[in-house]
Design a protein around this motif. Structure first.
Motif, mmCIF file in Angstrom:
data_model
loop_
_atom_site.group_PDB
_atom_site.id
_atom_site.type_symbol
_atom_site.label_atom_id
_atom_site.label_comp_id
_atom_site.label_asym_id
_atom_site.label_seq_id
_atom_site.Cartn_x
_atom_site.Cartn_y
_atom_site.Cartn_z
ATOM 1 N N MET A 74 47.946 116.900 93.372
ATOM 2 C CA MET A 74 49.081 115.999 93.550
ATOM 3 C C MET A 74 48.801 114.641 92.890
ATOM 4 S SD MET A 74 50.532 113.411 95.333
ATOM 5 C CE MET A 74 49.173 113.036 96.371
ATOM 6 N N THR A 75 47.588 114.102 93.087
ATOM 7 C CA THR A 75 47.259 112.794 92.496
ATOM 8 C C THR A 75 47.246 112.889 90.981
ATOM 9 O OG1 THR A 75 45.955 112.272 94.437
ATOM 10 C CG2 THR A 75 45.580 110.889 92.531
ATOM 11 N N ARG A 76 46.766 114.024 90.460
ATOM 12 C CA ARG A 76 46.720 114.181 89.000
ATOM 13 C C ARG A 76 48.110 114.102 88.394
ATOM 14 N NH1 ARG A 76 41.937 117.122 89.414
ATOM 15 N NH2 ARG A 76 42.953 118.995 90.171
ATOM 16 N N PHE A 107 38.033 102.732 89.710
ATOM 17 C CA PHE A 107 38.411 103.984 88.996
ATOM 18 C C PHE A 107 38.568 105.188 89.913
ATOM 19 C CE2 PHE A 107 35.318 102.034 85.827
ATOM 20 C CZ PHE A 107 36.296 101.278 85.224
ATOM 21 N N PHE A 108 38.417 104.993 91.238
ATOM 22 C CA PHE A 108 38.501 106.179 92.108
ATOM 23 C C PHE A 108 39.942 106.676 92.238
ATOM 24 C CE2 PHE A 108 39.384 108.216 96.151
ATOM 25 C CZ PHE A 108 38.493 109.280 96.083
ATOM 26 N N ARG A 109 40.118 107.967 92.085
ATOM 27 C CA ARG A 109 41.397 108.617 92.350
ATOM 28 C C ARG A 109 41.079 109.899 93.111
ATOM 29 N NH1 ARG A 109 45.809 109.553 88.532
ATOM 30 N NH2 ARG A 109 46.975 108.548 90.196
ATOM 31 N N THR A 145 45.482 104.571 87.442
ATOM 32 C CA THR A 145 44.209 104.304 86.772
ATOM 33 C C THR A 145 43.046 104.195 87.758
ATOM 34 O OG1 THR A 145 44.685 101.952 86.979
ATOM 35 C CG2 THR A 145 45.272 102.996 84.883
ATOM 36 N N GLY A 146 43.361 104.146 89.035
ATOM 37 C CA GLY A 146 42.290 103.997 90.034
ATOM 38 C C GLY A 146 41.793 102.552 90.117
ATOM 39 N N LEU A 147 42.596 101.611 89.654
ATOM 40 C CA LEU A 147 42.177 100.210 89.695
ATOM 41 C C LEU A 147 42.941 99.377 90.727
ATOM 42 C CD1 LEU A 147 41.659 99.275 85.933
ATOM 43 C CD2 LEU A 147 39.942 99.625 87.696
ATOM 44 N N GLY A 148 44.121 99.875 91.136
ATOM 45 C CA GLY A 148 44.998 99.085 92.004
ATOM 46 C C GLY A 148 44.318 98.641 93.289
ATOM 47 N N LEU A 149 43.724 99.590 94.011
ATOM 48 C CA LEU A 149 43.120 99.234 95.303
ATOM 49 C C LEU A 149 41.830 98.436 95.130
ATOM 50 C CD1 LEU A 149 43.764 102.416 97.484
ATOM 51 C CD2 LEU A 149 44.927 100.217 97.555
ATOM 52 N N ARG A 155 36.261 105.676 99.904
ATOM 53 C CA ARG A 155 36.087 105.505 98.456
ATOM 54 C C ARG A 155 37.320 104.961 97.746
ATOM 55 N NH1 ARG A 155 34.392 110.999 96.251
ATOM 56 N NH2 ARG A 155 33.456 109.811 94.585
ATOM 57 N N VAL A 156 38.441 104.866 98.476
ATOM 58 C CA VAL A 156 39.684 104.516 97.763
ATOM 59 C C VAL A 156 39.645 103.129 97.132
ATOM 60 C CG1 VAL A 156 41.343 106.029 98.904
ATOM 61 C CG2 VAL A 156 40.767 103.848 99.948
ATOM 62 N N PHE A 157 38.750 102.242 97.640
ATOM 63 C CA PHE A 157 38.692 100.894 97.056
ATOM 64 C C PHE A 157 37.682 100.806 95.914
ATOM 65 C CE2 PHE A 157 40.242 100.264 101.412
ATOM 66 C CZ PHE A 157 41.421 99.599 101.132
HETATM 67 P P1 ADP Z 1 45.977 104.554 91.290
HETATM 68 O O1 ADP Z 1 46.279 103.826 90.033
HETATM 69 O O2 ADP Z 1 45.407 105.902 91.055
HETATM 70 O O3 ADP Z 1 47.139 104.596 92.220
HETATM 71 P P2 ADP Z 1 44.625 102.994 93.312
HETATM 72 O O4 ADP Z 1 43.352 102.250 93.202
HETATM 73 O O5 ADP Z 1 45.834 102.216 93.646
HETATM 74 O O6 ADP Z 1 44.772 103.737 91.941
HETATM 75 O O7 ADP Z 1 44.453 104.127 94.377
HETATM 76 C C1 ADP Z 1 43.289 104.935 94.341
HETATM 77 C C2 ADP Z 1 43.568 106.304 94.886
HETATM 78 O O8 ADP Z 1 43.780 106.214 96.297
HETATM 79 C C3 ADP Z 1 44.842 106.922 94.341
HETATM 80 O O9 ADP Z 1 44.590 107.604 93.129
HETATM 81 C C4 ADP Z 1 45.263 107.861 95.465
HETATM 82 O O10 ADP Z 1 44.561 109.069 95.311
HETATM 83 C C5 ADP Z 1 44.751 107.164 96.720
HETATM 84 N N1 ADP Z 1 45.841 106.413 97.395
HETATM 85 C C6 ADP Z 1 46.149 105.111 97.255
HETATM 86 N N2 ADP Z 1 47.173 104.757 98.050
HETATM 87 C C7 ADP Z 1 47.535 105.873 98.718
HETATM 88 C C8 ADP Z 1 48.541 106.171 99.705
HETATM 89 N N3 ADP Z 1 49.378 105.252 100.155
HETATM 90 N N4 ADP Z 1 48.608 107.446 100.167
HETATM 91 C C9 ADP Z 1 47.754 108.385 99.733
HETATM 92 N N5 ADP Z 1 46.783 108.164 98.811
HETATM 93 C C10 ADP Z 1 46.674 106.927 98.306
#
Ligand code: ADP
Length: 404
Positions: free
Chosen positions: A353-355, A346-348, A360-364, A341-343
């Motif tokens: 720890m992530t909170r 908006f997924f986070r 924003t959950g948009l990078g990936l 789901r990481v891609f």
């Molecule tokens: P964000 O702006 O939250 O970093 P991303 O789309 O870049 O959004 O990443 C989505 C989620 O994937 C992150 O919120 C994090 O929970 C998880 N994530 C991304 N990269 C990593 C990483 N290198 N190690 C662990 N978790 C990661």
């Protein structure tokens, strides 16, 4: 008041209840169909039994008519028997009128009846009964197959609807989180910039302090710029207007440049960065700016989701007709549940720890869009929570322009 969306468990209960009602209805339908077929078989076998009784009646009437010298209508039109009708004649007469009834010397089943003069017995031929039984089994089989098909079709439809609803609900929740994350991400650097501006104009500062504040303000501006850039790119990617300017590009120099710039931005050595490139030059058709965004996002995540001392490795290698760029860290890692789901937009990861980390959950999501638009693919893997994560970008390799 906030308009609350139904929770996932409410949806699940509704889904299960509707499935249960439908399942019961289908089972009831199958049961009714089978019972109906059974009734039909019973009615038909009663009709067959009745035909045996009627055949007996016909034969008895013929005999009685002969005994009393009466005329009896026969098929051939003759009205009277001069001699007592032979058993063969009677058998034929019975067979003509009742083809399912046979005249046999001894009873075959307990229901068989003796003719009035006891000369033979009337039995039902086995074929029509067998045919009736076959019909029943066919009808039961057809009903069961149709019922099973209906159940599968209904369940399949429901699973699709359920997944769609679950996805939509999930997206809604992620969107809600995204709105508060973006608000936070915008507010924090703006508040910080306001404080530094006030400090610059209201306090007497040494040159060293001024330079320090300037560097902090530049960091805040960079953060804002990155956020707005990401938001714009995502909006463009979604509307299909993200234009890439593809050009033959050697990857190693680009990787070095991005790694250096990220090392400076995040603090020298903060990433614990190691760049490991194969000795052969690797070329791809790529948009340098967009590919830079991909690497920046992956490195920024390696920084955000790892604790100090960080160890980040960027590997560049060839793999057949492809080129592999792997960004690995030894940070918090990802569970197998979160990996697929990481891609998603908006997924986070929903852990504490992530909170605590800005995002924003948009990078990936953007990373995946850009890589896909380059004809490549990106994958995430992790040995598990706490054991780091690897992000592998695969791009189609091209020959060096001079060799082409
Ligand atoms: P964000 O702006 O939250 O970093 P991303 O789309 O870049 O959004 O990443 C989505 C989620 O994937 C992150 O919120 C994090 O929970 C998880 N994530 C991304 N990269 C990593 C990483 N290198 N190690 C662990 N978790 C990661």
């Amino acid at each position: 008041m906030a308009n609350r969306a139904p929770t996932f468990s409410t949806q699940r209960i509704i889904f299960l209840a509707v499935s249960l009602v439908l399942g019961i209805q289908v089972v009831w339908w199958i049961n009714a169909q089978i019972r109906e077929s059974g009734r039909l078989l019973q009615a038909r076998s009663q009709a067959l039994n009745a035909s045996r009784a009627e055949a007996w009646q016909l034969d008895s009437l013929t005999l009685l008519a002969f005994i009393h010298g009466q005329r009896v209508p026969t098929e051939s039109g003759e009205g009277r028997f001069n001699l007592p009708p032979s058993l063969e004649q009677r058998r034929e007469a019975i067979h003509r009128s009742y083809p399912h009834v046979a005249v046999v010397p001894a009873p075959v089943t307990p229901e068989d009846v003796a003719l009035m003069d006891g000369a033979a017995y009337l039995t039902l031929r086995p074929e029509p009964m067998q045919e009736l039984r076959n019909q029943l089994w066919h009808s039961v089989f057809r009903t069961a197959t149709e019922g099973a098909f209906m159940v599968v079709a209904v369940l399949f439809g429901f699973v699709i609807i359920y997944r769609k609803l679950a996805d939509e609900l999930d997206l809604k929740l992620r969107q809600r989180n995204f709105t508060s994350a973006v608000t936070h991400e915008l507010k924090t650097p703006i508040a910080s910039l306001r404080i530094w501006t006030e400090t610059l104009f209201t306090r007497t500062l040494t040159e060293e302090q001024r330079l320090r504040i300037r560097s902090l303000m530049e960091n805040d501006l960079e953060r804002l710029n990155e956020l707005v850039g990401n938001l714009l790119d995502v909006a463009r990617a979604e509307s299909g207007s993200l234009v890439l300017h593809l050009t033959p590009l050697e990857l190693e120099p680009l990787l070095r440049a991005v790694c250096e710039s990220m090392d400076q931005r995040l603090g020298a050595g903060a990433l614990g960065l190691k760049l490991d490139c194969t000795s052969e030059p690797l070329w791809v058709n790529a948009d340098p700016k967009a590919l830079g965004t991909v690497l920046e996002n992956l490195l920024s995540n390696a920084y955000k989701y790892s604790a100090e001392p960080r160890q980040t490795t960027v590997t560049l290698d060839g793999d057949g007709d492809d080129v592999l760029i792997v960004v690995s860290d030894l940070g918090h890692g990802l569970s197998s549940k979160d990996l697929p789901r990481v891609f998603h937009r908006f997924f986070r990861v929903g852990d504490e720890m992530t909170r605590l980390v800005a995002g924003t959950g948009l990078g990936l999501f953007l990373v995946k869009e850009i890589v896909t638009r380059h004809g490549g693919e990106v994958r995430a893997s992790s040995r598990g929570p706490g054991l780091g994560a690897d992000f592998t970008v695969r791009l189609p390799r091209i020959p060096r322009p001079e060799d082409a």
